[in-house]
Write a protein that holds these residues in place. Sequence first.
Motif, PDB file in Angstrom:
ATOM      1  N   ILE A   1      -4.339  -0.020  -0.270  1.00 38.64           N
ATOM      2  CA  ILE A   1      -3.073  -0.387   0.317  1.00 38.64           C
ATOM      3  C   ILE A   1      -3.337  -0.463   1.817  1.00 38.64           C
ATOM      4  O   ILE A   1      -3.925   0.452   2.392  1.00 38.64           O
ATOM      5  CB  ILE A   1      -2.025   0.721   0.050  1.00 38.64           C
ATOM      6  CG1 ILE A   1      -1.857   0.934  -1.460  1.00 38.64           C
ATOM      7  CG2 ILE A   1      -0.689   0.377   0.712  1.00 38.64           C
ATOM      8  CD1 ILE A   1      -1.084   2.186  -1.833  1.00 38.64           C
ATOM      9  N   THR A   2      -2.943  -1.560   2.437  1.00 35.23           N
ATOM     10  CA  THR A   2      -3.060  -1.657   3.896  1.00 35.23           C
ATOM     11  C   THR A   2      -1.650  -1.716   4.454  1.00 35.23           C
ATOM     12  O   THR A   2      -0.886  -2.564   4.006  1.00 35.23           O
ATOM     13  CB  THR A   2      -3.816  -2.937   4.306  1.00 35.23           C
ATOM     14  OG1 THR A   2      -5.028  -2.993   3.544  1.00 35.23           O
ATOM     15  CG2 THR A   2      -4.111  -2.944   5.790  1.00 35.23           C
ATOM     16  N   PRO A   3      -1.250  -0.845   5.376  1.00 35.35           N
ATOM     17  CA  PRO A   3      -2.048   0.192   6.000  1.00 35.35           C
ATOM     18  C   PRO A   3      -2.193   1.444   5.117  1.00 35.35           C
ATOM     19  O   PRO A   3      -1.387   1.669   4.220  1.00 35.35           O
ATOM     20  CB  PRO A   3      -1.239   0.522   7.258  1.00 35.35           C
ATOM     21  CG  PRO A   3       0.189   0.227   6.869  1.00 35.35           C
ATOM     22  CD  PRO A   3       0.123  -0.921   5.914  1.00 35.35           C
ATOM     23  N   GLU A   4      -3.219   2.207   5.450  1.00 32.32           N
ATOM     24  CA  GLU A   4      -3.450   3.451   4.723  1.00 32.32           C
ATOM     25  C   GLU A   4      -2.711   4.614   5.370  1.00 32.32           C
ATOM     26  O   GLU A   4      -2.546   5.656   4.758  1.00 32.32           O
ATOM     27  CB  GLU A   4      -4.958   3.745   4.660  1.00 32.32           C
ATOM     28  CG  GLU A   4      -5.688   2.710   3.818  1.00 32.32           C
ATOM     29  CD  GLU A   4      -7.155   3.006   3.619  1.00 32.32           C
ATOM     30  OE1 GLU A   4      -7.707   3.818   4.377  1.00 32.32           O
ATOM     31  OE2 GLU A   4      -7.745   2.425   2.695  1.00 32.32           O
ATOM     32  N   ILE A   5      -2.357   4.431   6.631  1.00 33.48           N
ATOM     33  CA  ILE A   5      -1.588   5.477   7.314  1.00 33.48           C
ATOM     34  C   ILE A   5      -0.422   4.811   8.042  1.00 33.48           C
ATOM     35  O   ILE A   5      -0.602   3.829   8.748  1.00 33.48           O
ATOM     36  CB  ILE A   5      -2.471   6.245   8.314  1.00 33.48           C
ATOM     37  CG1 ILE A   5      -3.602   6.966   7.548  1.00 33.48           C
ATOM     38  CG2 ILE A   5      -1.641   7.263   9.115  1.00 33.48           C
ATOM     39  CD1 ILE A   5      -4.727   7.425   8.442  1.00 33.48           C
ATOM     40  N   ILE A   6       0.776   5.335   7.810  1.00 34.96           N
ATOM     41  CA  ILE A   6       1.954   4.834   8.515  1.00 34.96           C
ATOM     42  C   ILE A   6       2.539   6.016   9.283  1.00 34.96           C
ATOM     43  O   ILE A   6       2.816   7.061   8.695  1.00 34.96           O
ATOM     44  CB  ILE A   6       3.025   4.298   7.535  1.00 34.96           C
ATOM     45  CG1 ILE A   6       2.439   3.158   6.675  1.00 34.96           C
ATOM     46  CG2 ILE A   6       4.270   3.822   8.284  1.00 34.96           C
ATOM     47  CD1 ILE A   6       3.352   2.712   5.536  1.00 34.96           C
ATOM     48  N   GLU A   7       2.682   5.856  10.609  1.00 33.94           N
ATOM     49  CA  GLU A   7       3.224   6.944  11.413  1.00 33.94           C
ATOM     50  C   GLU A   7       4.569   6.541  11.990  1.00 33.94           C
ATOM     51  O   GLU A   7       4.689   5.506  12.639  1.00 33.94           O
ATOM     52  CB  GLU A   7       2.255   7.286  12.547  1.00 33.94           C
ATOM     53  CG  GLU A   7       0.979   7.935  12.035  1.00 33.94           C
ATOM     54  CD  GLU A   7       0.039   8.290  13.174  1.00 33.94           C
ATOM     55  OE1 GLU A   7       0.082   9.427  13.647  1.00 33.94           O
ATOM     56  OE2 GLU A   7      -0.718   7.390  13.581  1.00 33.94           O
ATOM     57  N   VAL A   8       5.589   7.357  11.728  1.00 30.81           N
ATOM     58  CA  VAL A   8       6.912   7.098  12.305  1.00 30.81           C
ATOM     59  C   VAL A   8       7.459   8.425  12.833  1.00 30.81           C
ATOM     60  O   VAL A   8       6.884   9.494  12.597  1.00 30.81           O
ATOM     61  CB  VAL A   8       7.897   6.503  11.270  1.00 30.81           C
ATOM     62  CG1 VAL A   8       7.357   5.212  10.695  1.00 30.81           C
ATOM     63  CG2 VAL A   8       8.196   7.502  10.152  1.00 30.81           C
TER      64      VAL A   8
ATOM     65  N   SER B   1      -7.629  -0.492 -11.360  1.00 31.03           N
ATOM     66  CA  SER B   1      -9.080  -0.666 -11.301  1.00 31.03           C
ATOM     67  C   SER B   1      -9.694   0.724 -11.392  1.00 31.03           C
ATOM     68  O   SER B   1      -8.988   1.724 -11.392  1.00 31.03           O
ATOM     69  CB  SER B   1      -9.498  -1.312  -9.984  1.00 31.03           C
ATOM     70  OG  SER B   1      -9.203  -0.421  -8.922  1.00 31.03           O
ATOM     71  N   ALA B   2     -11.034   0.764 -11.415  1.00 30.94           N
ATOM     72  CA  ALA B   2     -11.700   2.060 -11.546  1.00 30.94           C
ATOM     73  C   ALA B   2     -11.338   2.968 -10.369  1.00 30.94           C
ATOM     74  O   ALA B   2     -11.318   4.188 -10.504  1.00 30.94           O
ATOM     75  CB  ALA B   2     -13.201   1.863 -11.614  1.00 30.94           C
ATOM     76  N   LEU B   3     -11.033   2.378  -9.227  1.00 32.75           N
ATOM     77  CA  LEU B   3     -10.704   3.196  -8.063  1.00 32.75           C
ATOM     78  C   LEU B   3      -9.204   3.196  -7.769  1.00 32.75           C
ATOM     79  O   LEU B   3      -8.772   3.270  -6.624  1.00 32.75           O
ATOM     80  CB  LEU B   3     -11.510   2.726  -6.849  1.00 32.75           C
ATOM     81  CG  LEU B   3     -12.996   3.104  -6.988  1.00 32.75           C
ATOM     82  CD1 LEU B   3     -13.835   2.415  -5.950  1.00 32.75           C
ATOM     83  CD2 LEU B   3     -13.187   4.613  -6.910  1.00 32.75           C
ATOM     84  N   HIS B   4      -8.439   3.090  -8.856  1.00 34.97           N
ATOM     85  CA  HIS B   4      -6.976   3.086  -8.716  1.00 34.97           C
ATOM     86  C   HIS B   4      -6.464   4.379  -8.074  1.00 34.97           C
ATOM     87  O   HIS B   4      -5.558   4.352  -7.245  1.00 34.97           O
ATOM     88  CB  HIS B   4      -6.348   2.871 -10.086  1.00 34.97           C
ATOM     89  CG  HIS B   4      -5.057   3.565 -10.293  1.00 34.97           C
ATOM     90  ND1 HIS B   4      -3.872   3.070  -9.789  1.00 34.97           N
ATOM     91  CD2 HIS B   4      -4.747   4.724 -10.913  1.00 34.97           C
ATOM     92  CE1 HIS B   4      -2.895   3.905 -10.108  1.00 34.97           C
ATOM     93  NE2 HIS B   4      -3.399   4.905 -10.781  1.00 34.97           N
ATOM     94  N   LEU B   5      -7.047   5.505  -8.470  1.00 37.62           N
ATOM     95  CA  LEU B   5      -6.550   6.772  -7.923  1.00 37.62           C
ATOM     96  C   LEU B   5      -6.735   6.842  -6.412  1.00 37.62           C
ATOM     97  O   LEU B   5      -5.990   7.508  -5.711  1.00 37.62           O
ATOM     98  CB  LEU B   5      -7.251   7.964  -8.580  1.00 37.62           C
ATOM     99  CG  LEU B   5      -6.955   8.120 -10.077  1.00 37.62           C
ATOM    100  CD1 LEU B   5      -7.724   9.297 -10.650  1.00 37.62           C
ATOM    101  CD2 LEU B   5      -5.469   8.310 -10.318  1.00 37.62           C
ATOM    102  N   GLU B   6      -7.718   6.085  -5.935  1.00 42.33           N
ATOM    103  CA  GLU B   6      -7.990   6.064  -4.503  1.00 42.33           C
ATOM    104  C   GLU B   6      -7.070   5.087  -3.771  1.00 42.33           C
ATOM    105  O   GLU B   6      -7.167   4.939  -2.556  1.00 42.33           O
ATOM    106  CB  GLU B   6      -9.452   5.679  -4.255  1.00 42.33           C
ATOM    107  CG  GLU B   6     -10.461   6.742  -4.672  1.00 42.33           C
ATOM    108  CD  GLU B   6     -10.722   6.833  -6.171  1.00 42.33           C
ATOM    109  OE1 GLU B   6     -10.059   6.113  -6.961  1.00 42.33           O
ATOM    110  OE2 GLU B   6     -11.589   7.617  -6.575  1.00 42.33           O
ATOM    111  N   MET B   7      -6.221   4.413  -4.518  1.00 38.72           N
ATOM    112  CA  MET B   7      -5.304   3.463  -3.889  1.00 38.72           C
ATOM    113  C   MET B   7      -4.126   4.271  -3.362  1.00 38.72           C
ATOM    114  O   MET B   7      -3.106   4.418  -4.019  1.00 38.72           O
ATOM    115  CB  MET B   7      -4.867   2.421  -4.925  1.00 38.72           C
ATOM    116  CG  MET B   7      -4.470   1.105  -4.299  1.00 38.72           C
ATOM    117  SD  MET B   7      -4.350  -0.217  -5.483  1.00 38.72           S
ATOM    118  CE  MET B   7      -3.364  -1.352  -4.509  1.00 38.72           C
ATOM    119  N   GLN B   8      -4.298   4.800  -2.169  1.00 38.58           N
ATOM    120  CA  GLN B   8      -3.373   5.809  -1.674  1.00 38.58           C
ATOM    121  C   GLN B   8      -3.206   5.698  -0.165  1.00 38.58           C
ATOM    122  O   GLN B   8      -3.884   4.917   0.492  1.00 38.58           O
ATOM    123  CB  GLN B   8      -3.938   7.193  -1.978  1.00 38.58           C
ATOM    124  CG  GLN B   8      -5.333   7.367  -1.359  1.00 38.58           C
ATOM    125  CD  GLN B   8      -5.811   8.803  -1.352  1.00 38.58           C
ATOM    126  OE1 GLN B   8      -5.088   9.714  -1.688  1.00 38.58           O
ATOM    127  NE2 GLN B   8      -7.027   9.017  -0.949  1.00 38.58           N
TER     128      GLN B   8
END
Length: 765
Positions: free
Chosen positions: A561-568, A629-636
């Motif tokens: 997911i882009t972005p991986e970090i959202i700061e508010v 996908s195999a790296l679905h859990l990493e979609m964070q």
Amino acid sequence: MKLKRFSSVLLGLSLGASLATSAMAEQSLQDVMKARGLTEKDVLSAAKIYTPTGGRDEYLAFSSGGQSGHVIVYGIPSMRILKYIGVFTPEPWQGYGFDDESKAVLRQGGNDDMEIQWGDTHHPAFSETEGEYNGKYLFINDKANPRIAVIDLHDFETKQIVGNPFFKSTHGGAFVTPNTEYVMDAAQYAAPISNDFVPLSEFNDKYRGGLTYWKFDMKKGKIQPEKSFTFEMPPYSQDLSDAGKFVSMGWGFTNSFCSERYVGGVEKGRPPFEAGCSQKDTDFLHVTNWQKAAELVNSGKIGSKVNGSTLISIDEAVANDLMFLVPEPKSPHGVDVSPDGSHIIVSGKLDSHTWVYGWDKIKNAIDNKKFEGTDDYGIPIIAMKDALKTQVQVGLGPLHTQYDSKECVVYTSIYVDSMVTKWNYCTGKVLDQLHIHYNIGHLMSMEGDSASPDGKYLVALNKLAIDRFNPVGPLHPQNHQLIDISGDKMKLVADMPIPLGEPHYVAAIKADKLKPVVRYKSGWDSRADKRSPYKTRAGREKVVRKDGVVHVYGTVIRSHITPEIIEVEEGETVSIHLTNLERAQDETHGFAIYDENVQLSIEPGKTVSTTFVAEKPGVYPYYCTEFCSALHLEMQGYLLVKPKGYVAKEGKIQEGQAYTKADYNKQVKTNTDTQAVINSVVGFITSHNYKDFPEVVALVEDATDQLGFADGAKKKSEAFAADGDYQNATLWAGQHWQYQVKTADMGLRAKTFLEEHGAVKVESK
Ligand code: RUQ
Ligand code: CUA
């Protein structure tokens, strides 16, 4: 007896097969039948509906989901459920009612800005062209909060909901006119047309029923409330409707079950509704001329704007010969027009007969102004003998009638007797009766509401399941039963539990009439059916603060997911817009955030938004909800809500793992090996006629995309390595490998497809 022969052939075949394979300890059909206690009849039924893995159904049925507010899609004859479509109720799996775009749809037609969270769906209807289902749209009504929804069959999504400006409930919808000029929806419980309090003592004068003809624009796929009109009707508790066709084109039929105009009141010592509404021997069928009404409304001759919509008063309808009444059997339910428009069949729940009316007779009475009088509101009444052709005794509690492909043959559901009666409305003869379990409501034949029903199968929508399935608590599943009607005698074939209820009515269409898309044009707002203003391309992700809102323009693709970090900052309004960059079929990503009631479903190409106020400072993980996908859990990723005025302390993120030059070299070696695999797969594909297979072309496009990303990651890793930063070099080399794996995965899928579908070698140039 054809079926019998078929079954012995089937048995013979499988016996032969079992002899040949007995060495492999394969069970024979007989063994299985014995072990499971199946009869030959059972096996025959199974063969009629069994659909081998990967197989498709001949028809798709769209069932009302009753008070779940959904539509249920299943295949016939396999009776496999394929989808629930969120219509009047939020449906998180589809993000329906969770993303901004669908929330806007769900809010339409609400009462006084109150957001209604459910609906009581009753009757689905397909859009039609010349009386035939055209596979474009499906309409369904909400009885409780009188609304009609439009579902677009090009993506199976709800696109529009319109609220009825006059009624407090609707039941007689959705029924369409032969070219979907209008969608009919009739009121049920009479209520004041105004939205204020009116005492029941003024019931006869101020309470009203009615029938709305919603104008539909097939090109835009939208109901046009401003071009729609409503007939004011007496407070007779209008019930179901149906539109005339061919000879009766331009007319509509709507019945009613409480022409007694009883208002209840057991609390005051009065008899209950059931008694008060079933006193008279007959109720009224309302016959309306919509074609003429439309002309008069459009030329401004009749109709006035009430509640912001066009209402045709009873007086106007009478003065212009637009509305007539015909007596019909006591407490009627279904009213069903024959495929050629010549007959109208009505059943009375408290009469064991169905009544067959002739349109020629009704039309003749109208043309010659042959009436037996008027009702209390001045509406002309056509005498029963001047409209009725015949009455046929079909069983206790007849409800609805469906037409067969065979001329004059119909099926009527018999509620009290739990039965389907097959009969002939031309000869008045009963042909067959079949017991079902239990208490059938509607029934439906294939394309049964069209101008040319297919017959073949009939589905019984039973009100009770009782002991048909494994018990699951006091709330039982619903039961749809499949009946084979291809022969002279009806054959009960299968039960299907539906765990959503109550499915009042269902309509089935030939599956090959539907051509739903598998992906959207990129950056698509599916609910508004246009390019989303928030469409974001790969590499163009950004955060923009505008008018007090933090807009996050993001993307999703396997596996990030882009972005991986959202700061508010606490108290800021956040609007996250996500575009799914995938072109591959079925690569949907979800998006959920902790504690914010956010769950999006982002199908390939779609752009959706979610807007909320980040009220509490804290850490809010987000992730993809589809195992993509195999790296679905990493979609964070993390939404970080900082306290107001927070000042960051100095300090670098410490990674849990430190990488060396050796790690980097190892990863580069792996990548080189993987590239060799990719090259060989690509070689196979391009040396074959893959362009003849659209599925493969799509996979190749997708693989090429991924390989493009791989290049970018590779360059980054090389740049870090040149700088001696082996930490970042190794991580980027790892990312390079991720893209390679995805490319290889798609390439292998394409290769397998080509092998399985007999692709041939082509000359390389
Ligand atoms: S209903 S069981 Cu159509 Cu709502 Cu008849
Ligand atoms: Cu995307 Cu899991």
